[in-house]
Design an enzyme around this catalytic site. Structure first.
Site, PDB file in Angstrom:
ATOM      1  N   GLY A  95       0.696  -1.389   0.095  1.00 36.91           N
ATOM      2  CA  GLY A  95       0.172   0.384   0.105  1.00 36.91           C
ATOM      3  C   GLY A  95       0.265   1.028  -0.085  1.00 36.91           C
ATOM      4  N   ARG A 141      -5.858  13.552   3.809  1.00 38.35           N
ATOM      5  CA  ARG A 141      -5.055  13.775   5.508  1.00 38.35           C
ATOM      6  C   ARG A 141      -5.346  14.799   6.403  1.00 38.35           C
ATOM      7  NH1 ARG A 141       0.150  12.153   2.230  1.00 38.35           N
ATOM      8  NH2 ARG A 141      -0.454   9.404   1.572  1.00 38.35           N
ATOM      9  N   ARG A 180     -12.583   8.860  41.361  1.00 30.98           N
ATOM     10  CA  ARG A 180     -12.285   7.856  41.812  1.00 30.98           C
ATOM     11  C   ARG A 180     -11.331   8.134  43.103  1.00 30.98           C
ATOM     12  NH1 ARG A 180     -11.505   2.390  43.216  1.00 30.98           N
ATOM     13  NH2 ARG A 180      -8.984   1.346  42.260  1.00 30.98           N
ATOM     14  N   HIS A 223      -3.960  13.596  42.659  1.00 31.39           N
ATOM     15  CA  HIS A 223      -2.553  13.009  43.193  1.00 31.39           C
ATOM     16  C   HIS A 223      -1.601  13.727  41.373  1.00 31.39           C
ATOM     17  CE1 HIS A 223      -3.564   9.899  45.728  1.00 31.39           C
ATOM     18  NE2 HIS A 223      -4.605   9.469  45.422  1.00 31.39           N
ATOM     19  N   GLN A 224       0.042  14.147  42.121  1.00 33.39           N
ATOM     20  CA  GLN A 224       0.088  14.741  41.229  1.00 33.39           C
ATOM     21  C   GLN A 224       0.874  14.281  39.610  1.00 33.39           C
ATOM     22  OE1 GLN A 224       4.130  16.569  42.287  1.00 33.39           O
ATOM     23  NE2 GLN A 224       3.135  18.691  41.995  1.00 33.39           N
ATOM     24  N   GLN A 260      -4.874   3.827  31.661  1.00 34.81           N
ATOM     25  CA  GLN A 260      -3.239   4.123  32.348  1.00 34.81           C
ATOM     26  C   GLN A 260      -4.262   4.813  33.284  1.00 34.81           C
ATOM     27  OE1 GLN A 260      -0.714   2.228  32.346  1.00 34.81           O
ATOM     28  NE2 GLN A 260      -0.018   2.731  33.925  1.00 34.81           N
ATOM     29  N   GLY A 307      -6.937  -0.965  35.703  1.00 32.25           N
ATOM     30  CA  GLY A 307      -7.706  -2.102  35.534  1.00 32.25           C
ATOM     31  C   GLY A 307      -8.333  -1.911  34.423  1.00 32.25           C
ATOM     32  N   GLU A 341      -4.803   6.018   4.757  1.00 30.78           N
ATOM     33  CA  GLU A 341      -4.596   7.493   4.607  1.00 30.78           C
ATOM     34  C   GLU A 341      -3.162   7.906   4.790  1.00 30.78           C
ATOM     35  OE1 GLU A 341      -7.026  10.455   3.941  1.00 30.78           O
ATOM     36  OE2 GLU A 341      -8.739   9.859   3.949  1.00 30.78           O
TER      37      GLU A 341
HETATM   38  N1  COS Z   1       1.054  16.196  -5.522  1.00 30.29           N
HETATM   39  C1  COS Z   1       0.708  16.394  -6.529  1.00 30.29           C
HETATM   40  N2  COS Z   1       1.889  15.475  -7.531  1.00 30.29           N
HETATM   41  C2  COS Z   1       3.109  15.215  -6.261  1.00 30.29           C
HETATM   42  C3  COS Z   1       2.256  14.594  -5.082  1.00 30.29           C
HETATM   43  C4  COS Z   1       1.653  15.335  -4.715  1.00 30.29           C
HETATM   44  N3  COS Z   1       1.769  15.969  -3.351  1.00 30.29           N
HETATM   45  N4  COS Z   1       3.392  13.741  -4.410  1.00 30.29           N
HETATM   46  C5  COS Z   1       4.286  13.459  -5.504  1.00 30.29           C
HETATM   47  N5  COS Z   1       3.323  13.875  -6.862  1.00 30.29           N
HETATM   48  C6  COS Z   1       3.505  13.634  -8.199  1.00 30.29           C
HETATM   49  C7  COS Z   1       5.590  14.132  -7.998  1.00 30.29           C
HETATM   50  O1  COS Z   1       6.051  15.378  -8.132  1.00 30.29           O
HETATM   51  C8  COS Z   1       5.988  13.343  -9.099  1.00 30.29           C
HETATM   52  O2  COS Z   1       6.437  13.888 -10.004  1.00 30.29           O
HETATM   53  P1  COS Z   1       7.083  13.725 -12.008  1.00 30.29           P
HETATM   54  O3  COS Z   1       6.129  12.142 -12.475  1.00 30.29           O
HETATM   55  O4  COS Z   1       6.653  14.732 -12.608  1.00 30.29           O
HETATM   56  O5  COS Z   1       8.352  13.348 -11.474  1.00 30.29           O
HETATM   57  C9  COS Z   1       5.315  12.020  -8.651  1.00 30.29           C
HETATM   58  O6  COS Z   1       4.488  12.339  -8.303  1.00 30.29           O
HETATM   59  C10 COS Z   1       5.998  10.944  -8.312  1.00 30.29           C
HETATM   60  O7  COS Z   1       6.655  11.478  -7.189  1.00 30.29           O
HETATM   61  P2  COS Z   1       7.223  10.397  -6.188  1.00 30.29           P
HETATM   62  O8  COS Z   1       8.724  10.113  -6.605  1.00 30.29           O
HETATM   63  O9  COS Z   1       7.511  11.598  -4.348  1.00 30.29           O
HETATM   64  O10 COS Z   1       6.934   8.848  -5.705  1.00 30.29           O
HETATM   65  P3  COS Z   1       7.684   7.879  -4.881  1.00 30.29           P
HETATM   66  O11 COS Z   1       7.177   7.497  -5.418  1.00 30.29           O
HETATM   67  O12 COS Z   1       8.915   8.110  -3.847  1.00 30.29           O
HETATM   68  O13 COS Z   1       6.093   8.058  -3.518  1.00 30.29           O
HETATM   69  C11 COS Z   1       4.636   8.273  -1.797  1.00 30.29           C
HETATM   70  C12 COS Z   1       5.613   8.584  -3.220  1.00 30.29           C
HETATM   71  C13 COS Z   1       6.187   7.474  -0.720  1.00 30.29           C
HETATM   72  C14 COS Z   1       4.724   9.707  -1.193  1.00 30.29           C
HETATM   73  C15 COS Z   1       3.562   7.681  -2.329  1.00 30.29           C
HETATM   74  O14 COS Z   1       3.590   6.178  -3.081  1.00 30.29           O
HETATM   75  C16 COS Z   1       2.356   7.330  -0.879  1.00 30.29           C
HETATM   76  O15 COS Z   1       2.205   8.253  -0.586  1.00 30.29           O
HETATM   77  N6  COS Z   1       2.106   6.566  -0.638  1.00 30.29           N
HETATM   78  C17 COS Z   1       1.452   5.945   0.245  1.00 30.29           C
HETATM   79  C18 COS Z   1      -0.430   6.032  -0.016  1.00 30.29           C
HETATM   80  C19 COS Z   1      -1.402   6.549   0.174  1.00 30.29           C
HETATM   81  O16 COS Z   1      -1.556   7.383   1.208  1.00 30.29           O
HETATM   82  N7  COS Z   1      -2.388   5.098   0.377  1.00 30.29           N
HETATM   83  C20 COS Z   1      -2.808   5.352   1.385  1.00 30.29           C
HETATM   84  C21 COS Z   1      -4.549   4.962   0.825  1.00 30.29           C
HETATM   85  S1  COS Z   1      -5.688   5.740   1.559  1.00 30.29           S
HETATM   86  S2  COS Z   1      -5.880   5.018   2.339  1.00 30.29           S
END
Ligand code: COS
Length: 382
Positions: free
Chosen positions: A131, A243, A268, A278-279, A336, A340, A363
């Site tokens: 993920g 987020r 309590r 109690h502190q 805590q 219990g 997220e």
């Molecule tokens: N807004 C717009 N573009 C974005 C961005 C943002 N917030 N974050 C990254 N990008 C773009 C970058 O600019 C880059 O663009 P280019 O292709 O033009 O270079 C591209 O996306 C890739 O970005 P990056 O190199 O940072 O990607 P990574 O593979 O290193 O991964 C993370 C980035 C780890 C941040 C990403 O995989 C992530 O957020 N993972 C978690 C996913 C998540 O939250 N899952 C939960 C799902 S919902 S329950």
């Protein structure tokens, strides 16, 4: 500097959410948690009050709220039940890619009928093979004439088993990594969409989480959001928006934990006086209050930043990460304080700990938030 005094409209939104949370959610929260029940009657009322599609503009049938107003509502809901709140706000996550990447025609055609009735949508990014590394997803979208054919599996999908609409991220070419990822809107009624069962979870048990399989699912190109390869940035931009309300959700759980602990501490008695005198307990309560205050202000600041039109990548990750860590710590300290009794299911605080835990994971796990924070921070040292 931001001014966080609430407008009369914001106050009335918060009051509406508080009344709903305490009147409709709180009375069934423990029962839904024990049984793992998805309380449709509560969700239906939430939709009726405009609490489900908070981020969708009024012209498409949503509530048209900014992130700050969403946070006020989400904290109130989560004070009553984190799990129900997750299900109530999951439409905001699922529909945000349409708001950000859809054409005016797509928004009218998809959002307007969807928001008119009580319905769930689900955001399908996460996959069983990983993920956090969203760029490595394996669900494939193969172009075939005027359609795409989707094949793959998504997991941990909030409201997935109950949803009627899915926003799905798939790759048109896995060798392109994130540059192949493309977003689609897929109705549940499409042949080959196979929602799985509800997962048994540690917390958020009033919410629903499941796997969705896509087997040779034919999706017209008119259901694609943006261009081929634009899906990854769309997912990231979506998460930038959503987020921060998770920070508010965590803050609501933490505030509930503190309120339970403080009330208990005044009732309590040990060593001839309430434990609140109690502190050792006073220090706990003071630290819990500080953490909550900081979590709320970071969340509000991130919301304010985004509502002013900024991307808010750094601020939303800070808010989500700090508030969720704070919520787990505060819930732990509340247990805590109860001693219990806190460990017993007859008391409300052990649920808060289980619910708080998920806010560190979904997220984007907090390890990912710290990666995002460090990357954003280091940009200014280049
Ligand atoms: N807004 C717009 N573009 C974005 C961005 C943002 N917030 N974050 C990254 N990008 C773009 C970058 O600019 C880059 O663009 P280019 O292709 O033009 O270079 C591209 O996306 C890739 O970005 P990056 O190199 O940072 O990607 P990574 O593979 O290193 O991964 C993370 C980035 C780890 C941040 C990403 O995989 C992530 O957020 N993972 C978690 C996913 C998540 O939250 N899952 C939960 C799902 S919902 S329950």
């Amino acid at each position: 500097m931001p001014d966080f005094s609430l407008t009369p409209e914001e106050e009335s939104l918060r009051d509406l959410a508080r009344k709903f949370a305490r009147g409709e959610m709180a009375p069934v929260a423990a029962e839904c948690d024990r049984a793992g029940r998805f309380p449709e009657e509560v969700y239906r009322k939430a939709h009726g009050l405009g609490l489900m599609n908070l981020n969708v503009p009024i012209e498409y049938g949503g509530s048209g709220l900014g992130v700050f107003a969403q946070c006020l509502i989400v904290e109130e809901l989560a004070y009553a039940c984190g799990g129900m709140t997750t299900s109530i706000i999951a439409n905001c996550l699922a529909l945000e890619p349409i708001l950000l990447g859809g054409t005016a025609e797509q928004k009218t055609r998809i959002l307007t009928p969807f928001c008119a009735d009580y319905r769930f949508a689900a955001f399908c990014l996460t996959e069983p093979s990983g993920g956090s590394d969203a760029g490595a997803l394996r669900t494939v979208a193969r172009r075939d004439g005027e359609s795409y054919v989707l094949d793959g599996e998504k997991c941990f999908i909030t409201n997935g088993p109950h949803a009627e609409l899915y926003t799905v991220f798939a790759t048109v070419d896995p060798s392109l990594r994130h540059r192949g990822i493309t977003a689609f809107v897929v109705p549940r009624s499409t042949e080959g969409v196979l929602p799985g069962k509800d997962e048994e979870k540690m917390g958020h048990r009033a919410s629903s989480t499941g796997t969705i399989r896509f087997e040779k699912v034919r999706v017209p190109a008119s259901q694609r959001l943006g261009g081929e390869g634009e899906g990854f940035a769309l997912a990231m931009r979506t998460l930038d928006q959503t987020r921060t309300p998770i920070g508010a959700l965590a803050t609501g759980i933490a505030q509930a934990a503190l309120d339970h602990a403080a009330r208990y501490a005044t009732k309590r008695y040990t060593f001839g006086k309430p434990i609140a005198e109690h502190q050792a307990i006073q220090i706990k309560l003071a630290n819990m209050a500080q953490a909550i205050h900081a979590a709320r202000l970071l969340t509000w600041h991130a919301a304010w930043t985004i509502d002013r039109g900024a991307r808010g990548t750094l601020e939303s990750s800070i808010a989500k990460c700090f508030a969720s860590d704070a919520a787990l710590h505060v819930a732990d300290e509340a247990i805590q304080t109860f001693g219990g009794y806190g460990y017993m299911k007859d008391y409300p605080v052990e649920k808060l700990l289980r619910d708080a835990k998920l806010t560190q994971i979904y997220e984007g796990a907090n390890e990912i938030q710290r990666t995002v924070i460090a990357r954003e921070l280091l940009k200014s040292y280049d």
